[in-house]
Design an enzyme around this catalytic site. Structure first.
Site, PDB file in Angstrom:
ATOM      1  N   SER A  41      25.862  37.737  44.430  1.00 40.57           N
ATOM      2  CA  SER A  41      27.276  38.131  44.399  1.00 40.57           C
ATOM      3  C   SER A  41      27.826  38.159  42.975  1.00 40.57           C
ATOM      4  O   SER A  41      27.971  37.115  42.341  1.00 40.57           O
ATOM      5  CB  SER A  41      28.088  37.139  45.242  1.00 40.57           C
ATOM      6  OG  SER A  41      29.456  37.220  44.940  1.00 40.57           O
ATOM      7  N   GLY A  80      37.101  34.632  47.260  1.00 40.50           N
ATOM      8  CA  GLY A  80      37.121  35.543  46.120  1.00 40.50           C
ATOM      9  C   GLY A  80      37.521  34.887  44.816  1.00 40.50           C
ATOM     10  O   GLY A  80      38.296  33.939  44.786  1.00 40.50           O
ATOM     11  N   ASN A  81      36.961  35.412  43.724  1.00 36.38           N
ATOM     12  CA  ASN A  81      37.313  34.890  42.403  1.00 36.38           C
ATOM     13  C   ASN A  81      38.791  35.121  42.096  1.00 36.38           C
ATOM     14  O   ASN A  81      39.389  34.384  41.314  1.00 36.38           O
ATOM     15  CB  ASN A  81      36.448  35.534  41.312  1.00 36.38           C
ATOM     16  CG  ASN A  81      36.758  37.000  41.117  1.00 36.38           C
ATOM     17  OD1 ASN A  81      36.519  37.807  42.022  1.00 36.38           O
ATOM     18  ND2 ASN A  81      37.309  37.353  39.979  1.00 36.38           N
ATOM     19  N   ASP A  82      39.388  36.105  42.749  1.00 38.22           N
ATOM     20  CA  ASP A  82      40.805  36.405  42.503  1.00 38.22           C
ATOM     21  C   ASP A  82      41.742  35.430  43.207  1.00 38.22           C
ATOM     22  O   ASP A  82      42.961  35.562  43.098  1.00 38.22           O
ATOM     23  CB  ASP A  82      41.132  37.840  42.923  1.00 38.22           C
ATOM     24  CG  ASP A  82      40.764  38.154  44.365  1.00 38.22           C
ATOM     25  OD1 ASP A  82      39.984  37.391  44.977  1.00 38.22           O
ATOM     26  OD2 ASP A  82      41.252  39.166  44.887  1.00 38.22           O
TER      27      ASP A  82
END
Length: 195
Positions: free
Chosen positions: A13, A182-184
């Site tokens: 990922s 998510g990284n966000d």
């Protein structure tokens, strides 16, 4: 006592790679303990009926624009891996073996770098062995342990646990049982750790 931030990830990922690049800062600012939880993203996708973004034309086109935005924001090296999607089953089992052997920090850094900065095909056993050895680790010992039945079962258990708790992709984070995807979502993760 430090708060726990569970980080479920897979080296396949790119968004896990991006998130991982920020976790040391999050941990330092919040005094949280990051608990690294290797899982097999292919198993998560299969169990939840999800599909990799790169297999959907509209999402793939968006991903090709979105990743460079995050790379610029985070200031990390990045090269899209021409072997993507990589079969990371052995690499993820290796992460569990490296945790057992006290070699995880070096293994983890080397694998993410090899997947998304160099890039290398971690699905190729010879490439995987070379990446581990070049990190200064005993590749033979790690990969031998990665093939043990109990390590295989632990990866299955981590994957099943993530799905049971609501995960459908990577990266997935948990703070006190609350899930973030998510990284966000790292701003929300940090807020939860400070609460």
């Amino acid at each position: 006592m430090a708060r726990r931030l569970e980080f479920f990830f897979d080296y396949v990922s790119p968004f896990s790679y991006l998130a991982d690049s920020q976790l040391a800062g999050v941990a330092k600012r919040t005094r949280a303990e990051v608990v690294y939880r290797p899982f097999f993203l292919g198993g998560v996708m299969q169990a939840t009926g999800n599909r990799p973004p790169a297999t959907l034309p509209a999402r793939a086109a968006y991903m090709a624009k979105d990743i460079p935005r995050w790379v610029r924001r985070y200031g990390v090296p990045f090269t899209f891996n021409p072997s993507f999607p990589i079969n990371t089953l052995h690499a993820m089992r290796g992460a569990l073996a490296a945790q057992e052997q006290g070699a995880f920090p070096a293994y983890h850094a080397a694998l993410f770098r090899a997947a998304w900065a160099e890039p290398r095909n971690l699905g190729d056993p010879a490439e995987l062995r070379d990446v581990i050895a070049k990190a200064g680790l005993d590749a033979e010992a790690i990969l031998a342990r990665a093939g043990a039945e109990e390590v295989k079962e632990r990866l299955k258990a981590n994957t099943a646990e993530a799905v049971e708790r609501g995960a459908f992709g990577a990266p997935t984070f948990f703070v006190d049982g609350e899930m973030f995807f998510g990284n966000d979502r790292l701003d929300f993760v940090e807020e939860a750790l400070r609460a």
